[in-house]
Design a protein around this motif. Structure first.
Motif, PDB file in Angstrom:
ATOM      1  N   GLU A  49       0.845  -1.199   0.000  1.00 52.02           N
ATOM      2  CA  GLU A  49       0.000   0.000   0.000  1.00 52.02           C
ATOM      3  C   GLU A  49       0.880   1.248   0.000  1.00 52.02           C
ATOM      4  OE1 GLU A  49      -3.290   2.179   2.848  1.00 52.02           O
ATOM      5  OE2 GLU A  49      -2.845   0.076   3.172  1.00 52.02           O
ATOM      6  N   PHE A  50       0.523   2.180  -0.848  1.00 53.11           N
ATOM      7  CA  PHE A  50       1.199   3.472  -0.852  1.00 53.11           C
ATOM      8  C   PHE A  50       0.765   4.205   0.414  1.00 53.11           C
ATOM      9  CE2 PHE A  50       1.888   7.884  -2.194  1.00 53.11           C
ATOM     10  CZ  PHE A  50       3.136   7.785  -2.787  1.00 53.11           C
ATOM     11  N   PRO A  51       1.687   4.835   1.163  1.00 51.00           N
ATOM     12  CA  PRO A  51       1.291   5.522   2.392  1.00 51.00           C
ATOM     13  C   PRO A  51       0.207   6.569   2.103  1.00 51.00           C
ATOM     14  CG  PRO A  51       3.675   5.443   2.200  1.00 51.00           C
ATOM     15  CD  PRO A  51       3.118   4.941   0.896  1.00 51.00           C
ATOM     16  N   GLY A  52      -0.946   6.419   2.725  1.00 49.60           N
ATOM     17  CA  GLY A  52      -2.075   7.324   2.498  1.00 49.60           C
ATOM     18  C   GLY A  52      -3.098   6.769   1.527  1.00 49.60           C
ATOM     19  N   GLY A  53      -2.795   5.596   0.941  1.00 52.26           N
ATOM     20  CA  GLY A  53      -3.756   4.945   0.066  1.00 52.26           C
ATOM     21  C   GLY A  53      -3.879   5.588  -1.311  1.00 52.26           C
ATOM     22  N   PHE A  54      -4.994   5.308  -1.979  1.00 55.68           N
ATOM     23  CA  PHE A  54      -5.196   5.792  -3.344  1.00 55.68           C
ATOM     24  C   PHE A  54      -5.180   7.314  -3.455  1.00 55.68           C
ATOM     25  CE2 PHE A  54      -7.870   7.142  -6.892  1.00 55.68           C
ATOM     26  CZ  PHE A  54      -7.137   6.601  -7.936  1.00 55.68           C
ATOM     27  N   PRO A  55      -5.832   8.060  -2.538  1.00 64.41           N
ATOM     28  CA  PRO A  55      -5.774   9.524  -2.670  1.00 64.41           C
ATOM     29  C   PRO A  55      -4.331  10.050  -2.650  1.00 64.41           C
ATOM     30  CG  PRO A  55      -7.476   8.907  -1.115  1.00 64.41           C
ATOM     31  CD  PRO A  55      -6.722   7.658  -1.439  1.00 64.41           C
ATOM     32  N   ALA A  56      -3.478   9.469  -1.833  1.00 69.89           N
ATOM     33  CA  ALA A  56      -2.091   9.924  -1.732  1.00 69.89           C
ATOM     34  C   ALA A  56      -1.291   9.579  -2.988  1.00 69.89           C
ATOM     35  CB  ALA A  56      -1.423   9.332  -0.494  1.00 69.89           C
ATOM     36  N   ILE A  57      -1.510   8.403  -3.558  1.00 68.30           N
ATOM     37  CA  ILE A  57      -0.773   8.046  -4.777  1.00 68.30           C
ATOM     38  C   ILE A  57      -1.249   8.908  -5.942  1.00 68.30           C
ATOM     39  CG2 ILE A  57      -2.190   6.138  -5.675  1.00 68.30           C
ATOM     40  CD1 ILE A  57       0.455   4.667  -6.195  1.00 68.30           C
ATOM     41  N   ARG A  58      -2.545   9.189  -5.993  1.00 63.93           N
ATOM     42  CA  ARG A  58      -3.078  10.078  -7.032  1.00 63.93           C
ATOM     43  C   ARG A  58      -2.442  11.463  -6.904  1.00 63.93           C
ATOM     44  NH1 ARG A  58      -8.443  11.016  -5.449  1.00 63.93           N
ATOM     45  NH2 ARG A  58      -7.496  12.716  -4.320  1.00 63.93           N
ATOM     46  N   ASP A  59      -2.391  11.988  -5.676  1.00 63.90           N
ATOM     47  CA  ASP A  59      -1.782  13.305  -5.448  1.00 63.90           C
ATOM     48  C   ASP A  59      -0.297  13.307  -5.802  1.00 63.90           C
ATOM     49  OD1 ASP A  59      -4.268  14.112  -4.583  1.00 63.90           O
ATOM     50  OD2 ASP A  59      -3.758  14.042  -2.445  1.00 63.90           O
ATOM     51  N   TYR A  60       0.423  12.230  -5.460  1.00 60.67           N
ATOM     52  CA  TYR A  60       1.843  12.135  -5.782  1.00 60.67           C
ATOM     53  C   TYR A  60       2.042  12.193  -7.302  1.00 60.67           C
ATOM     54  CZ  TYR A  60       6.345  10.039  -6.835  1.00 60.67           C
ATOM     55  OH  TYR A  60       7.593   9.804  -7.373  1.00 60.67           O
ATOM     56  N   LEU A  61       1.247  11.415  -8.046  1.00 57.69           N
ATOM     57  CA  LEU A  61       1.402  11.376  -9.503  1.00 57.69           C
ATOM     58  C   LEU A  61       1.062  12.728 -10.130  1.00 57.69           C
ATOM     59  CD1 LEU A  61      -0.069   7.823 -10.186  1.00 57.69           C
ATOM     60  CD2 LEU A  61       2.337   8.512 -10.335  1.00 57.69           C
ATOM     61  N   ILE A  62      -0.012  13.362  -9.680  1.00 57.22           N
ATOM     62  CA  ILE A  62      -0.409  14.663 -10.233  1.00 57.22           C
ATOM     63  C   ILE A  62       0.660  15.718  -9.943  1.00 57.22           C
ATOM     64  CG2 ILE A  62      -2.064  16.561  -9.978  1.00 57.22           C
ATOM     65  CD1 ILE A  62      -4.235  14.358  -9.554  1.00 57.22           C
ATOM     66  N   LYS A  63       1.171  15.739  -8.717  1.00 59.50           N
ATOM     67  CA  LYS A  63       2.146  16.754  -8.308  1.00 59.50           C
ATOM     68  C   LYS A  63       3.487  16.585  -9.017  1.00 59.50           C
ATOM     69  CE  LYS A  63       4.716  18.303  -4.268  1.00 59.50           C
ATOM     70  NZ  LYS A  63       5.094  17.972  -2.908  1.00 59.50           N
ATOM     71  N   ASN A  64       3.923  15.349  -9.248  1.00 58.08           N
ATOM     72  CA  ASN A  64       5.278  15.095  -9.737  1.00 58.08           C
ATOM     73  C   ASN A  64       5.372  14.797 -11.227  1.00 58.08           C
ATOM     74  OD1 ASN A  64       6.948  15.168  -7.192  1.00 58.08           O
ATOM     75  ND2 ASN A  64       5.330  13.748  -6.606  1.00 58.08           N
ATOM     76  N   GLU A  65       4.245  14.588 -11.892  1.00 65.10           N
ATOM     77  CA  GLU A  65       4.283  14.267 -13.319  1.00 65.10           C
ATOM     78  C   GLU A  65       4.725  15.469 -14.136  1.00 65.10           C
ATOM     79  OE1 GLU A  65       0.819  13.595 -16.412  1.00 65.10           O
ATOM     80  OE2 GLU A  65       1.060  11.837 -15.126  1.00 65.10           O
ATOM     81  N   GLN A  66       5.656  15.245 -15.031  1.00 63.59           N
ATOM     82  CA  GLN A  66       6.107  16.272 -15.969  1.00 63.59           C
ATOM     83  C   GLN A  66       5.696  15.798 -17.364  1.00 63.59           C
ATOM     84  OE1 GLN A  66      10.316  16.611 -15.259  1.00 63.59           O
ATOM     85  NE2 GLN A  66      10.019  17.124 -13.112  1.00 63.59           N
ATOM     86  N   TYR A  67       4.640  16.398 -17.876  1.00 63.26           N
ATOM     87  CA  TYR A  67       4.106  16.004 -19.180  1.00 63.26           C
ATOM     88  C   TYR A  67       5.188  16.233 -20.234  1.00 63.26           C
ATOM     89  CZ  TYR A  67       0.078  15.298 -22.354  1.00 63.26           C
ATOM     90  OH  TYR A  67      -0.807  14.810 -23.266  1.00 63.26           O
ATOM     91  N   PRO A  68       5.650  15.182 -20.916  1.00 65.68           N
ATOM     92  CA  PRO A  68       6.741  15.330 -21.880  1.00 65.68           C
ATOM     93  C   PRO A  68       6.380  16.290 -23.022  1.00 65.68           C
ATOM     94  CG  PRO A  68       6.335  13.017 -21.385  1.00 65.68           C
ATOM     95  CD  PRO A  68       5.220  13.790 -20.771  1.00 65.68           C
ATOM     96  N   PRO A  69       7.302  17.163 -23.419  1.00 69.44           N
ATOM     97  CA  PRO A  69       7.026  18.113 -24.498  1.00 69.44           C
ATOM     98  C   PRO A  69       6.587  17.427 -25.797  1.00 69.44           C
ATOM     99  CG  PRO A  69       9.076  18.688 -23.400  1.00 69.44           C
ATOM    100  CD  PRO A  69       8.635  17.385 -22.830  1.00 69.44           C
ATOM    101  N   ALA A  70       7.210  16.289 -26.137  1.00 67.51           N
ATOM    102  CA  ALA A  70       6.824  15.580 -27.365  1.00 67.51           C
ATOM    103  C   ALA A  70       5.380  15.078 -27.271  1.00 67.51           C
ATOM    104  CB  ALA A  70       7.765  14.408 -27.620  1.00 67.51           C
ATOM    105  N   ALA A  71       4.974  14.637 -26.095  1.00 69.88           N
ATOM    106  CA  ALA A  71       3.602  14.161 -25.897  1.00 69.88           C
ATOM    107  C   ALA A  71       2.619  15.334 -25.981  1.00 69.88           C
ATOM    108  CB  ALA A  71       3.469  13.460 -24.550  1.00 69.88           C
ATOM    109  N   ARG A  72       3.019  16.469 -25.420  1.00 67.48           N
ATOM    110  CA  ARG A  72       2.161  17.661 -25.482  1.00 67.48           C
ATOM    111  C   ARG A  72       1.989  18.109 -26.937  1.00 67.48           C
ATOM    112  NH1 ARG A  72       0.905  20.539 -21.304  1.00 67.48           N
ATOM    113  NH2 ARG A  72       2.766  20.017 -20.139  1.00 67.48           N
ATOM    114  N   ALA A  73       3.091  18.139 -27.699  1.00 64.59           N
ATOM    115  CA  ALA A  73       3.035  18.570 -29.103  1.00 64.59           C
ATOM    116  C   ALA A  73       2.180  17.616 -29.943  1.00 64.59           C
ATOM    117  CB  ALA A  73       4.446  18.653 -29.673  1.00 64.59           C
ATOM    118  N   ALA A  74       2.279  16.314 -29.637  1.00 66.26           N
ATOM    119  CA  ALA A  74       1.515  15.320 -30.398  1.00 66.26           C
ATOM    120  C   ALA A  74       0.114  15.113 -29.818  1.00 66.26           C
ATOM    121  CB  ALA A  74       2.270  13.998 -30.419  1.00 66.26           C
TER     122      ALA A  74
END
Length: 153
Positions: A49-74
């Motif tokens: 289990e990720f500490p804090g459960g699903f809400p915490a893992i969702r928050d971690y991914l949203i906060k730390n994700e860097q949308y790749p420029p190539a993905a944004r362009a495409a």
């Protein structure tokens, strides 16, 4: 009724034959199986289990994700499925992409998972074990606010 008494040599041959029959079984079992702490499990009594459960893992991914420029362009949108192992100490290892999107999203998903804080390890009968986890990482999409509940019909 009389008890049969076998000579000592017959009893010795009997016990030796039993021992020789069991010996290869014991030896091959020890050689063909990894030590318990090296096995990787998929289903355990208490999954990691990720500490804090699903809400915490969702928050971690949203906060730390860097949308790749190539993905944004495409205008790449979708989900990358990432497989990894949560070790007995909660550290994440062996991160691989199971189903990717390309345009830099796969590498970003691997980076996100590789840099995660320690998880609460999975266990069986109170013993922490190495457990394989598959996690979706979303790009250009919103995560659900709560973990979807499974219906049992």
């Amino acid at each position: 009724m009389t008890d049969l008494v076998y000579p000592a040599s017959t009893r010795l041959v009997f016990w030796l034959s039993i021992g020789l029959w069991l010996l290869p079984t014991v030896g091959s079992h020890a050689q063909n199986h990894a030590p318990l702490d090296q096995e990787v499990y998929i289903i355990v009594e208490r999954p990691p289990e990720f500490p804090g459960g699903f809400p915490a893992i969702r928050d971690y991914l949203i906060k730390n994700e860097q949308y790749p420029p190539a993905a944004r362009a495409a205008k790449t949108r979708g989900r990358v499925l990432v497989s990894f192992i949560v070790n007995q100490d909660g550290k994440v290892s062996t991160v691989t992409v199971v189903d990717g999107l390309g345009n830099g999203c796969d590498e970003e998903a691997v980076r996100l998972v590789s840099e995660m804080p320690r998880w609460i390890p999975g266990s069986q009968s109170g013993q922490p074990l190495r457990v394989k986890v598959i996690l979706p990482v979303l790009f250009g999409m919103d995560y659900p606010p709560t973990y979807p509940k499974l219906s049992r019909h």
